[in-house]
Design an enzyme around this catalytic site. Structure first.
Site, PDB file in Angstrom:
ATOM      1  N   GLU A  60      -3.531  -2.001   5.080  1.00 16.72           N
ATOM      2  CA  GLU A  60      -4.272  -0.737   5.076  1.00 16.72           C
ATOM      3  C   GLU A  60      -5.531  -0.789   5.952  1.00 16.72           C
ATOM      4  O   GLU A  60      -5.844   0.158   6.662  1.00 16.72           O
ATOM      5  CB  GLU A  60      -4.660  -0.398   3.630  1.00 16.72           C
ATOM      6  CG  GLU A  60      -5.209   0.995   3.450  1.00 16.72           C
ATOM      7  CD  GLU A  60      -5.394   1.320   1.971  1.00 16.72           C
ATOM      8  OE1 GLU A  60      -4.424   1.151   1.202  1.00 16.72           O
ATOM      9  OE2 GLU A  60      -6.504   1.718   1.594  1.00 16.72           O
ATOM     10  N   ASP A  61      -6.245  -1.892   5.896  1.00 18.27           N
ATOM     11  CA  ASP A  61      -7.591  -1.921   6.501  1.00 18.27           C
ATOM     12  C   ASP A  61      -7.754  -2.844   7.706  1.00 18.27           C
ATOM     13  O   ASP A  61      -8.856  -2.929   8.264  1.00 18.27           O
ATOM     14  CB  ASP A  61      -8.620  -2.352   5.443  1.00 18.27           C
ATOM     15  CG  ASP A  61      -8.757  -1.334   4.329  1.00 18.27           C
ATOM     16  OD1 ASP A  61      -8.425  -0.165   4.561  1.00 18.27           O
ATOM     17  OD2 ASP A  61      -9.199  -1.714   3.235  1.00 18.27           O
TER      18      ASP A  61
END
Ligand code: ZN
Length: 173
Positions: A60-61
């Protein structure tokens, strides 16, 4: 044990330029705390679940791909992380609603990591609120986390109890 150490190193490298919401704490403290909550409160000693906890925000990051996780940590770890990855194409509100709607459909492995993640995040917001957040925003954050946990399969009583203890303390204060 080796897998867990490798996941710690991998995650620390991937998150090396990121900070937590308080703007100061190195990001890696969060995935480490999620793994520690699983081990210490949830009694989880499965190295693949602990590794997935350490890696849960990498797709996700960071620039990490599912393929990379599969290659380095195997398909079970990759699947748990994928289940917990928000779709960044959606708006903030859509992502948050989807977390609530998807919670009952998560695998047991992903549910464990998800509950520990919410414990870590809510504790952080309570102990060190992000500087620009007012009380209302902190309360909404805690309410959303509660809605997710309420929708999760019941997989670990100790983790669930711990989450609600933190929340009860917070609301009393
Ligand atoms: Zn997280």
């Amino acid at each position: 044990m080796n897998l867990v150490l490798k996941a710690t190193q991998f995650s620390a490298l991937k998150h090396r330029n990121q900070r937590r919401k308080d703007g100061k704490t190195p990001y890696i403290i969060h995935p480490i705390s999620v793994a520690m909550i699983l081990a210490e409160i949830g009694g989880i000693d499965d190295p693949e679940i602990l590794s997935a906890a350490l890696l849960h925000d990498t797709i996700e990051d960071t620039d990490t791909s599912a393929h990379e996780l599969d290659k380095e940590f195997g398909s079970r770890v990759r699947k748990i992380v994928e289940e917990l990855t928000d779709n960044n194409q959606l708006t903030f509100t859509q992502r948050k609603q989807l977390q609530i709607d998807n919670a009952p459909h998560l695998s047991k492995d992903a549910t464990l990591v998800n509950i520990a993640d919410k414990i870590s995040n809510v504790s952080d917001v309570i102990k060190t609120p992000p500087p620009e957040w007012d009380q209302k925003r902190c309360n909404e954050y805690a309410d959303r986390a509660e809605a997710v946990i309420n929708n999760c399969q019941k997989v670990n009583q100790d983790l669930e109890n711990h989450f609600f203890e933190i929340l009860t303390e917070y609301r009393k204060a």
